[in-house]
Design a protein around this motif. Structure first.
Motif, mmCIF file in Angstrom:
data_model
loop_
_atom_site.group_PDB
_atom_site.id
_atom_site.type_symbol
_atom_site.label_atom_id
_atom_site.label_comp_id
_atom_site.label_asym_id
_atom_site.label_seq_id
_atom_site.Cartn_x
_atom_site.Cartn_y
_atom_site.Cartn_z
ATOM 1 N N LEU A 53 -11.511 -41.005 13.963
ATOM 2 C CA LEU A 53 -10.703 -40.105 14.771
ATOM 3 C C LEU A 53 -9.274 -40.018 14.268
ATOM 4 O O LEU A 53 -8.664 -38.952 14.228
ATOM 5 C CB LEU A 53 -10.728 -40.602 16.220
ATOM 6 N N ILE A 54 -8.725 -41.178 13.896
ATOM 7 C CA ILE A 54 -7.314 -41.240 13.527
ATOM 8 C C ILE A 54 -7.232 -41.366 12.019
ATOM 9 O O ILE A 54 -7.612 -42.378 11.441
ATOM 10 C CB ILE A 54 -6.652 -42.458 14.189
ATOM 11 N N SER A 55 -6.728 -40.327 11.361
ATOM 12 C CA SER A 55 -6.787 -40.372 9.907
ATOM 13 C C SER A 55 -5.722 -41.277 9.301
ATOM 14 O O SER A 55 -5.900 -41.785 8.214
ATOM 15 C CB SER A 55 -6.659 -38.959 9.335
ATOM 16 N N GLN A 56 -4.601 -41.504 10.030
ATOM 17 C CA GLN A 56 -3.600 -42.400 9.451
ATOM 18 C C GLN A 56 -4.058 -43.847 9.430
ATOM 19 O O GLN A 56 -3.584 -44.623 8.619
ATOM 20 C CB GLN A 56 -2.293 -42.398 10.246
ATOM 21 N N ASN A 58 -6.329 -47.213 9.116
ATOM 22 C CA ASN A 58 -7.335 -47.695 8.169
ATOM 23 C C ASN A 58 -8.736 -47.503 8.741
ATOM 24 O O ASN A 58 -9.682 -47.242 8.026
ATOM 25 C CB ASN A 58 -7.125 -49.174 7.849
ATOM 26 N N HIS B 650 -2.635 -49.865 -1.191
ATOM 27 C CA HIS B 650 -3.790 -49.039 -0.877
ATOM 28 C C HIS B 650 -3.277 -47.657 -0.527
ATOM 29 O O HIS B 650 -2.832 -47.400 0.583
ATOM 30 C CB HIS B 650 -4.529 -49.680 0.289
ATOM 31 N N LYS B 679 1.744 -47.057 3.146
ATOM 32 C CA LYS B 679 0.358 -47.101 2.701
ATOM 33 C C LYS B 679 -0.176 -45.721 2.372
ATOM 34 O O LYS B 679 -0.869 -45.525 1.421
ATOM 35 C CB LYS B 679 -0.492 -47.705 3.790
ATOM 36 N N ARG B 680 0.121 -44.859 3.238
ATOM 37 C CA ARG B 680 -0.560 -43.574 3.098
ATOM 38 C C ARG B 680 0.429 -42.493 2.692
ATOM 39 O O ARG B 680 1.469 -42.350 3.280
ATOM 40 C CB ARG B 680 -1.184 -43.194 4.433
ATOM 41 N N ARG B 682 0.593 -38.451 1.691
ATOM 42 C CA ARG B 682 -0.101 -37.169 1.560
ATOM 43 C C ARG B 682 0.082 -36.658 0.150
ATOM 44 O O ARG B 682 1.165 -36.676 -0.401
ATOM 45 C CB ARG B 682 0.491 -36.150 2.537
ATOM 46 N N THR B 718 2.790 -36.577 11.600
ATOM 47 C CA THR B 718 2.592 -35.741 10.418
ATOM 48 C C THR B 718 1.417 -34.840 10.682
ATOM 49 O O THR B 718 0.340 -35.301 11.021
ATOM 50 C CB THR B 718 2.277 -36.609 9.196
ATOM 51 N N SER B 734 -5.011 -33.832 12.656
ATOM 52 C CA SER B 734 -4.981 -35.293 12.665
ATOM 53 C C SER B 734 -3.913 -35.722 13.634
ATOM 54 O O SER B 734 -2.759 -35.339 13.501
ATOM 55 C CB SER B 734 -4.641 -35.830 11.274
#
Lengths: 260, 736
Positions: A53-56, A58, B650, B679-680, B682, B718, B734
């Motif tokens: 559900l939550i893409s941010q 892990n 990661h 970490k993430r 886009r 975001t 999201s």
């Protein structure tokens, strides 16, 4: 200081006086021992469980059991900020009830009940996660309860949801941890009780169980209960956990099944 | 300390000071440095993770090891040849313990030599030549300084007692040989176990008619000044007889006792102070113990008033040691309560009525000491010297504050005092369940630290041992094993003698020191008994009132299933998920449909899979993708001319943007504000860089990859609006 970020209700409010007719009591089950939603006493509700559900995050999961709706996000393993060394990973759980989730509006601030429930979730999940493979790391689990239909079944759903979310994050575990709840009402055991049934209960039992290892990770019981009733409730809950387990696996396998 | 390569300077008397200072300074510098270095557990971690640091640590260990092995050789201490060499880390602990023991024995030797030098060598002194000495130690207490007088080399007074001390806890039988002033004759018979012998003077006390002089409000008789009052030390039978005659002719007498309870299980009285209007007596009861029943003549005389302060314990002590009972008692402590005074201590009364500051110094003195010091005698007599005057004043006040018939404070005082004098001395056997005044239940309740089952078993065993030993050796519980050490031992559960003595820190109780082996076996047995017991509860089957049949959907028994399957066997669930699944979400409605797999999940899975193929040297054939899917494609190896540098963190990399070939998708990424998470990130398409200057290109496999400036410290959402052409589903959001 006045909290301007939220719309507060009035400081003083008086509940309207509702005159209830005395003989109209909620009947929890009818002549055939079926509950108000048509289930038997020992049946659990159908579960909707989805990951990602939550893409941010892990790992994440969303669970719906009857009216209870819980979303869970898992962040980790990430570095522990504390400089002292710990050979095992930490598990940090924060459960949060949305202000609109319960019958009565909840304060947006973190209160004692939430801290309590967070601790229970930690206790239920820690035996299943391979924390010894993650030194100096922390796994953060954030559980948001969007709608709460009975505290016991809400906690059980939260544990289930968190377990799936941790698996979704790819963190090594010994087994998934489904959790189920049972209420003691009038000397009988009602599995997966809802809010109305909870008002009449004299006690409850929440069981977290690892079906592959046949081990109970956490058991919580409250109320004045007969020993035989408790034993029966534990057996029924264990059975229910196995059923929930199958749903959890199904939800985790779904994405992989489709891509192959 | 100089370098290990050069010869250390010879230690002489002159350079010792500077040498020592240097050594301390060096140690301190290194100790301070320690604080900012790795925490201890971290060392093993670093060693595993980084081979370079592992090598450095190995070299350091070897250096230290060599230094240790040379330490003793250089110091050239006799006896060190027996110490083994340190070969690796495991040896160190044993080596260190041995070193510490040797060090201790060296220091002991030094102490012994010093003692010899100063002439205080205790080893050769015989017990009779020992002069009992008393020393005064000043202890800072809340109310000021208290002097604790403790005495060394006092022989046990109990050795001289004619009556044998019985600590077994058998019921106490009154000691009096005859019953003066009796209305009912004395009847001493046997009693059964567990009951208390009735008070010999019960009838006399309950049917007491108080003499009239007590109820008269009279002018208080001033006390004689201290130096004007004769102080008579009574330690012979003649002296005792003379004193008793004088007491029998008095109207009121004031009494106080000094009791010792450290080097005795039940305790014994050391001193009785008695004052009449004219004289002060101090009776050495250690000498006259078996004659003191003579006091009964005056003490049980209903026409003589006995004045005590805080008689509760005094009464029982008189019974226990001498068989003396009190009929007609006035307790000034009770009077002070009834007069609603601010404080109820004797010191306050002395200050209030006599303006005398009581000397608090000898509260904790050891009264067994003979001969008593001048100060101690003085302190003792002051307890009773003023008491009769205080009684006079209080009696007057009680009468003044009373209404004779309805609110008679004096009568109440006398009644309460009579109740106190009716108390009987009781003995107790050791209760295995911990009940009773000396039981462990009370002690456990006071102790805040929770004990687990093993610790509890050790605690009970030690408690029982302590009581047994105390009764056997006739010492108090605090002397055998003080409470704090009892709890420390219960908590830590030491396995051998050395651990026990180290846990006791400075002072090892003598009886503990003598019996360490016994204690060790006791503790080990207690620990093992807990391990061997299988259940937490007594193995009594619990009776349930009704049999309830478990209702389950599956007829197989659940909890005693013998077929334990393979842990990762996912086909294990006996249940079909479809029976318990809900196909549609209430919250998301049609958005989440059963067979509609979340795109991000799919991408994540395929990204993991593609990463796998990349890391392996040979492309595994088993993982393949359907060619008709326009989904993610793994980046082939030959396209990449640069060496593979795996990302340190990661990083989430959507597969589309990874390939150099642009698919020509319109993909708009609107970054409302930057996220704090490293970490993430886009990924954006190359085409968008010209359009949006904020967006940077990130190629994870290039060594010059710029980690972008997306590090602003604002946390925000975001949003990604995905306008993929090949995706005919609704726009996805999201959230969070």
């Amino acid at each position: 200081m006045v909290d301007r970020r939220r719309i507060q209700g009035p400081e003083v409010s008086v509940a309207p006086i509702i005159i209830k007719s005395a003989d109209k009591r909620t009947c929890l089950k009818d002549e055939h021992s079926r509950r108000r939603d048509g289930r038997n006493l020992e049946d659990i509700c159908p579960i909707f469980l989805k990951t990602g559900l939550i893409s941010q995050a892990n790992g994440s999961a969303f669970i719906e059991i009857r009216r209870t709706k819980i979303a869970c996000g898992v962040y980790g393993p990430r570095q522990t900020k504390i400089p002292s060394f710990s050979g095992k990973g930490n598990l940090n759980v924060e459960i949060k009830f949305a202000p609109f989730s319960c019958q009565k509006r909840r304060q947006p601030y973190r209160d004692a009940q939430e801290k309590d429930l967070s601790q229970l979730v930690i206790e239920a999940l820690v035996p299943s996660i391979r924390l010894d493979l993650l030194p100096k790391s922390t796994i953060d689990i954030y559980i948001t309860v969007l709608e709460n239909d009975g505290t016991a079944s809400c906690l059980a759903a939260a544990i289930t949801c968190a377990s799936v979310a941790v698996a979704d994050a790819g963190i090594e575990m010994l087994d998934l941890v489904p959790a189920s709840s049972a209420s003691y009402i009038g000397g009988e055991i009602y599995m997966d009780s809802d809010l109305a049934e909870e008002q009449h209960e004299t006690g409850y039992l929440i069981l977290s169980y690892m079906p592959s290892l046949k081990e109970v990770t956490h058991i919580l019981q409250s109320g004045d209960v007969d020993l035989a009733l408790t034993t029966q409730a534990i057996e029924q809950c264990t059975d229910a956990c196995s059923k929930i387990y199958s749903v959890m696996i199904n939800s985790l396998l779904l994405p992989i099944r489709d891509t192959q | 300390m100089t370098e290990n390569t050069s010869v250390p300077p010879i230690l002489t008397l002159e350079n010792y000071e500077s040498f020592r200072t240097n050594a301390y300074v060096t140690i301190e510098t290194y100790a301070r440095k320690q604080k900012s270095t790795l925490p201890p557990g971290e060392v093993a971690f670093c060693r595993t993770v980084d081979p370079a640091s592992a090598l450095a640590l190995e070299r350091l260990s070897t250096k230290i090891k060599n230094k240790l092995n040379r330490l003793l050789v250089n110091a050239d201490i006799p006896g060190t040849e027996m110490l083994g060499r340190v070969n690796d880390a495991k040896d160190f602990d044993i080596w260190f313990k041995d070193l510490v023991t040797m060090n201790d024995s060296l220091i002991d030797g030094v102490n012994a030599s010093l003692d010899e030098l100063t002439g205080r060598n205790q080893k050769f002194a015989s017990s009779t030549a020992d002069i009992p000495t008393s020393m005064v130690a000043q202890v800072r207490a809340r109310s000021g300084d208290i002097n604790i007088v403790y005495s060394r080399n006092i022989t046990r007074p109990q050795a001289k007692f004619k009556d044998k001390i019985d600590n077994s806890g058998a019921p106490f039988i009154p000691k009096l040989p005859n019953k003066p002033n009796a209305i009912i004759p004395l009847k001493l018979g046997g009693i059964e176990e567990g009951s208390v012998y009735p008070h010999p003077y019960r009838y006399e006390i309950t049917h007491l008619t108080y003499p009239s002089f007590i109820f008269e409000e009279k002018e208080p008789i001033q006390y004689r000044p201290l130096d004007d009052t004769p102080l008579i030390w009574v330690d012979t039978l003649e002296g005792l007889t003379a004193m008793c005659q004088k007491l029998e002719s008095s109207q009121e007498i004031a009494v106080d006792l000094e009791h010792h309870d450290y080097r005795s299980y039940q305790g014994f009285t050391c001193l009785i102070q008695i004052s009449t209007r004219d004289e002060d007596f101090i009776v050495d009861v250690l000498e006259l113990r078996h004659h003191l029943h003579m006091l009964n003549n005056s003490f049980t005389n209903p026409n003589i008033l006995k004045v005590f302060h805080g008689a509760d314990y005094d009464i029982t002590w008189l019974q226990k040691d001498f068989g003396v009972y009190v009929v007609n008692l006035f307790d000034t402590n009770q009077a002070s309560h009834l007069l609603e005074m601010r404080f109820h201590s004797l010191a306050y009364l002395l200050k209030h009525y006599c303006h005398v500051d009581a000397d608090k110094k000898f509260q904790l003195a050891d009264w067994r000491l003979r001969p008593l010091t001048e100060e101690m005698i003085n302190y003792a007599r002051c307890d009773t010297h003023y008491l009769l005057y205080i009684y006079d004043r209080m009696r007057n006040e009680l009468i003044q504050n009373s209404v004779t018939t309805t609110y008679n404070l004096l009568k109440v005082t006398l009644d309460r005092s009579a109740e106190i004098s009716l108390q009987c001395y009781e003995t107790f056997r050791y209760d295995p369940n911990g009940e009773g005044p000396n039981g462990y239940q009370k002690l456990l309740a006071k102790w805040n630290f929770p004990l687990n089952r093993q610790q509890l078993a050790v605690f009970k065993a030690l408690h029982a041992w302590r009581d047994n030993k105390a009764r056997e050796e006739d010492e108090s519980l605090a002397y055998v094993l003080p409470n704090d050490i009892l709890f420390t031992l219960s908590e830590k559960m030491p396995d051998d003698s050395k651990d026990i003595t180290s846990l006791c820190r400075n002072i090892v109780p003598p009886l503990v020191r003598e019996n360490t082996l016994e204690l060790v076996s006791l503790i080990t047995d207690a620990k093992n008994s807990v391990l061997n017991s299988t259940s937490n509860f007594d193995n009594k089957p619990v009776k349930t009132e009704r049999e309830i049949r478990t209702v389950t959907s599956n007829s197989e028994p659940i909890l005693n299933s013998k077929n334990i399957k393979w842990v990762l066997d996912t086909s294990h669930p006996k249940y079909n998920a479809d029976d318990y699944k809900e196909k549609k979400s209430v919250l998301f409605g049609d958005f989440y449909i059963e067979n509609g797999v979340n795109e991000t999940s799919k991408k994540k899975v395929s990204e993991i899979l593609s990463n796998l193929t990349f890391a392996l040297p040979v492309l595994p054939k088993s993982i393949s993708y359907h060619s008709n899917r326009t989904g993610p494609q793994p980046k082939p190896m030959d396209e990449n001319s640069q060496p593979i540098i795996l990302p340190v963190e990661h990083i989430y990399v959507p597969p589309e943007a990874r390939s150099t070939k642009s698919k020509g998708k319109e993909r708009e990424v609107v970054v409302l504000s930057q996220s704090i998470s490293k970490k993430r990130q886009r990924l954006e398409d190359d085409d968008l860089i010209e359009d949006e200057k904020r967006l940077r290109r990130y190629d994870p496999y290039s060594p010059t990859a710029t980690s972008s400036g997306n590090r602003n410290a604002t946390i925000s959402e975001t949003f990604e609006i995905d306008g993929e052409a090949n995706d005919d589903k609704d726009k996805k959001c999201s959230i969070m």
